[in-house]
Structures are given as structure tokens and as C-alpha cells.
Design a protein around this motif. Structure first.
Motif, mmCIF file in Angstrom:
data_model
loop_
_atom_site.group_PDB
_atom_site.id
_atom_site.type_symbol
_atom_site.label_atom_id
_atom_site.label_comp_id
_atom_site.label_asym_id
_atom_site.label_seq_id
_atom_site.Cartn_x
_atom_site.Cartn_y
_atom_site.Cartn_z
ATOM 1 N N LYS A 179 -7.593 -12.119 -0.325
ATOM 2 C CA LYS A 179 -7.503 -13.215 0.627
ATOM 3 C C LYS A 179 -6.386 -13.027 1.655
ATOM 4 O O LYS A 179 -6.506 -13.467 2.791
ATOM 5 C CB LYS A 179 -7.294 -14.553 -0.102
ATOM 6 N N THR A 180 -5.291 -12.409 1.235
ATOM 7 C CA THR A 180 -4.127 -12.325 2.121
ATOM 8 C C THR A 180 -3.727 -10.912 2.501
ATOM 9 O O THR A 180 -2.908 -10.730 3.387
ATOM 10 C CB THR A 180 -2.895 -12.984 1.459
ATOM 11 N N GLY A 181 -4.297 -9.914 1.828
ATOM 12 C CA GLY A 181 -3.879 -8.529 2.057
ATOM 13 C C GLY A 181 -4.373 -7.979 3.386
ATOM 14 O O GLY A 181 -5.332 -8.457 3.986
ATOM 15 N N ASP A 182 -3.675 -6.951 3.817
ATOM 16 C CA ASP A 182 -4.053 -6.254 5.044
ATOM 17 C C ASP A 182 -4.890 -5.022 4.746
ATOM 18 O O ASP A 182 -5.054 -4.162 5.595
ATOM 19 C CB ASP A 182 -2.784 -5.802 5.791
ATOM 20 N N GLY A 183 -5.375 -4.897 3.524
ATOM 21 C CA GLY A 183 -6.110 -3.698 3.151
ATOM 22 C C GLY A 183 -5.183 -2.506 3.157
ATOM 23 O O GLY A 183 -4.059 -2.580 2.693
ATOM 24 N N GLN A 184 -5.630 -1.407 3.720
ATOM 25 C CA GLN A 184 -4.818 -0.196 3.727
ATOM 26 C C GLN A 184 -3.689 -0.242 4.750
ATOM 27 O O GLN A 184 -2.768 0.568 4.686
ATOM 28 C CB GLN A 184 -5.707 1.021 3.965
ATOM 29 N N ALA A 185 -3.722 -1.170 5.667
ATOM 30 C CA ALA A 185 -2.677 -1.241 6.702
ATOM 31 C C ALA A 185 -1.304 -1.539 6.121
ATOM 32 O O ALA A 185 -0.295 -1.095 6.651
ATOM 33 C CB ALA A 185 -3.042 -2.302 7.738
ATOM 34 N N GLY A 186 -1.244 -2.260 5.019
ATOM 35 C CA GLY A 186 0.036 -2.633 4.435
ATOM 36 C C GLY A 186 0.527 -1.704 3.332
ATOM 37 O O GLY A 186 1.499 -2.004 2.657
ATOM 38 N N LEU A 187 -0.123 -0.557 3.134
ATOM 39 C CA LEU A 187 0.253 0.348 2.054
ATOM 40 C C LEU A 187 1.496 1.154 2.396
ATOM 41 O O LEU A 187 1.739 1.474 3.563
ATOM 42 C CB LEU A 187 -0.890 1.323 1.748
ATOM 43 N N THR A 188 2.238 1.519 1.364
ATOM 44 C CA THR A 188 3.388 2.397 1.547
ATOM 45 C C THR A 188 2.888 3.836 1.697
ATOM 46 O O THR A 188 1.726 4.143 1.383
ATOM 47 C CB THR A 188 4.345 2.336 0.342
ATOM 48 N N ASP A 189 3.757 4.719 2.155
ATOM 49 C CA ASP A 189 3.384 6.131 2.285
ATOM 50 C C ASP A 189 2.976 6.715 0.937
ATOM 51 O O ASP A 189 2.024 7.489 0.848
ATOM 52 C CB ASP A 189 4.535 6.943 2.883
ATOM 53 N N ARG A 190 3.686 6.339 -0.116
ATOM 54 C CA ARG A 190 3.378 6.851 -1.445
ATOM 55 C C ARG A 190 2.004 6.372 -1.911
ATOM 56 O O ARG A 190 1.239 7.142 -2.495
ATOM 57 C CB ARG A 190 4.471 6.411 -2.414
ATOM 58 N N GLN A 191 1.653 5.124 -1.640
ATOM 59 C CA GLN A 191 0.340 4.600 -2.011
ATOM 60 C C GLN A 191 -0.758 5.307 -1.225
ATOM 61 O O GLN A 191 -1.814 5.625 -1.775
ATOM 62 C CB GLN A 191 0.293 3.090 -1.784
#
Length: 123
Positions: A50-62
Motif C-alpha cells: 500500500k505504501t511502498g515505492d516498489g524497487q525505487a526505494g531499495l538500497t544498493d545491497r537489496q
């Protein structure tokens, strides 16, 4: 001045001290122990969707974990840790986020637990 039993940092008498398994630990070590993300958490999955940005909010490690899984298909934990040069605690923390976003999952391949992309045709 006391010292954290886990990380060895000096703790001033005014700092918060916590007891963990009979040891005096600093606040950071205490939180690392009690606030570990849980992979199987339906509320976290719902919230992430509901609130996530999908892959846009991932860290480099993720992102590196996802790239490795995309290139290598289902793979065991040991191979992921070795390939990415990370420790198990860091992987499990990052994997929990990827699982909540339904980007990665664990699956059985034979008698071994392997990690793969959530929507993968190979698993």
C-alpha cells in the motif's frame, strides 16, 4: 564507564543500558537483537504494497540481491553470502524487505532452502 558486551563500545553512566541474555549491552545492540524484521509478516506485506515505492526505494545491497537472483535463479544462502560478500544477519534483514515487497521469496529445491525472485518461472 562500562563497555557493551556485544560490540565493545564504551557506555557512559548516563547512557541507556539494557540487559540481554545476562549481558549489559548498548541501545544499538539491544535494538539489533529485538527489532529483527520477520519474513513471514502479513501486515508488513500489506503495508509495503500500500505504501511502498516498489524497487525505487531499495538500497544498493537489496538491488544487488535481486540482480543476483535474477541472473542465478534459485540459490542457497551460502552461495548468496559468498557471492555478495555479506553476513547472514545483513542478508536476512534485506531479504525480509524484499519478501514484504513480494520481490523475492524462499523455496525448497530438493531438500535445500533456496532464494529466488517472487515471480519466477523456475521455482
Amino acid at each position: 564507564m562500562s563497555v557493551c558486551a556485544r560490540c565493545g563500545v564504551s557506555m557512559a553512566p548516563t547512557d541507556d543500558h539494557y540487559e540481554l541474555a545476562g549481558e549489559k549491552v548498548c541501545e544499538d545492540c539491544y535494538l539489533d537483537h529485538v527489532a529483527v524484521p520477520k519474513v513471514c509478516d502479513p501486515w508488513a506485506v500489506y503495508s509495503a504494497k500500500k505504501t511502498g515505492d516498489g524497487q525505487a526505494g531499495l538500497t544498493d545491497r537489496q538491488k544487488r540481491i535481486l540482480e543476483l537472483l535474477k541472473a542465478g535463479g534459485p540459490m542457497p544462502l551460502e552461495k548468496i553470502l559468498e557471492t555478495l560478500g555479506m553476513d547472514e544477519a545483513a542478508f536476512r534483514s534485506d531479504f525480509a524487505v524484499l519478501r514484504h515487497l513480494e520481490l523475492a521469496k524462499a523455496t525448497k529445491v530438493g531438500d535445500q532452502v533456496c532464494y529466488t525472485l517472487y515471480r519466477s518461472s523456475s521455482a
